[in-house]
Design an enzyme around this catalytic site. Sequence first.
Site, mmCIF file in Angstrom:
data_model
loop_
_atom_site.group_PDB
_atom_site.id
_atom_site.type_symbol
_atom_site.label_atom_id
_atom_site.label_comp_id
_atom_site.label_asym_id
_atom_site.label_seq_id
_atom_site.Cartn_x
_atom_site.Cartn_y
_atom_site.Cartn_z
ATOM 1 N N ASP A 1 39.668 21.571 49.519
ATOM 2 C CA ASP A 1 40.311 22.478 50.472
ATOM 3 C C ASP A 1 41.365 23.354 49.808
ATOM 4 O O ASP A 1 41.798 23.084 48.700
ATOM 5 C CB ASP A 1 40.981 21.650 51.577
ATOM 6 N N LYS B 1 39.352 26.628 54.737
ATOM 7 C CA LYS B 1 39.108 27.346 55.983
ATOM 8 C C LYS B 1 39.631 28.762 55.809
ATOM 9 O O LYS B 1 40.815 28.977 55.646
ATOM 10 C CB LYS B 1 39.835 26.682 57.153
ATOM 11 N N MET C 1 51.698 22.970 60.830
ATOM 12 C CA MET C 1 51.106 24.264 61.192
ATOM 13 C C MET C 1 51.988 25.026 62.183
ATOM 14 O O MET C 1 51.496 25.621 63.140
ATOM 15 C CB MET C 1 49.703 24.060 61.797
#
Length: 261
Positions: free
Chosen positions: A43, A65, A178
């Site tokens: 990732d 992502k 986040m």
Amino acid sequence: MKRHSSLSHAGVVSLVGAGPGDPDLLTVRALRALQAADCVVYDRLVSSDILALIRAGAYREYAGKGVGRPSAVQQSINARLFALAGQYRRVVRLKGGDPFIFGRGGEEALALEAAGIAWEIIPGITAATGCGAYAGIPLTHRGLAQQVTFVTAHRASAEGGVDWASLARAGCTVVFYMGVSEIPTIEAQLQLHGRSASTPVALVENGCTPQQRVFCDTLEGLASLARQVALQAPALVIVGEVAGLGLRPLSALIPGVAVAA
Ligand SMILES: C[S@@+](CC[C@H](N)C(=O)[O-])C[C@H]1O[C@@H](n2cnc3c(N)ncnc32)[C@H](O)[C@@H]1O
């Protein structure tokens, strides 16, 4: 979900937690998995120092992502894992922090199991515990915090996205993942639900890396602090009395690691 009764692929997929950045925070088991891997799918938040520990000759593939709908992106990652498990014996799916803490590890495990692919999980140090430690913030502390909650701030502004009332109680440390774009909402909603304006807060950017920056203030000054220091992801927002202890571990004093009060 339909599960296959027998395993149809030769490869095993290890979901491995890479920790929050510092390669010294990998578990011994994670390091062994990286050094035995035939293939590693990693990732965005996995540091280059950790990628350097992968066995020479192992096939590597980036699966961060990026653009696109998260569910579609996740489906294509699952499909790649299925294909790679058919090609390689030891596939490592390497994720920042801990795969089962806001890491979609559970979704990948469910998909692998449904596809009849053998898998295992190797936990990692999650950002909250790693960054708390390197910033000198114990997430629980007798007399100050009897409870700690990890929250995704991803949908903090949405109706019902976060249970603000439960996070607003004194004596509870709240760690928002986040949360960079949701900082004004965090400041406003916690106070609206009764958390004191003078509650200590800390921002930890790029924790456990040489780029780590830590900033401390109180809840009423959170959004202006984030603006003033131009806070960038990845960052954690830590709210709670423990953020005011003012501890300064050696990890916060290494060259390149800034701590500002
Ligand atoms: C998708 S979540 C993944 C969390 C990961 N599975 C874990 O257990 O730490 C990504 C968020 O974790 C936090 N994060 C991860 N690594 C970090 C770091 N080194 N410093 C600060 N925050 C970090 C940030 O809030 C970032 O937006």
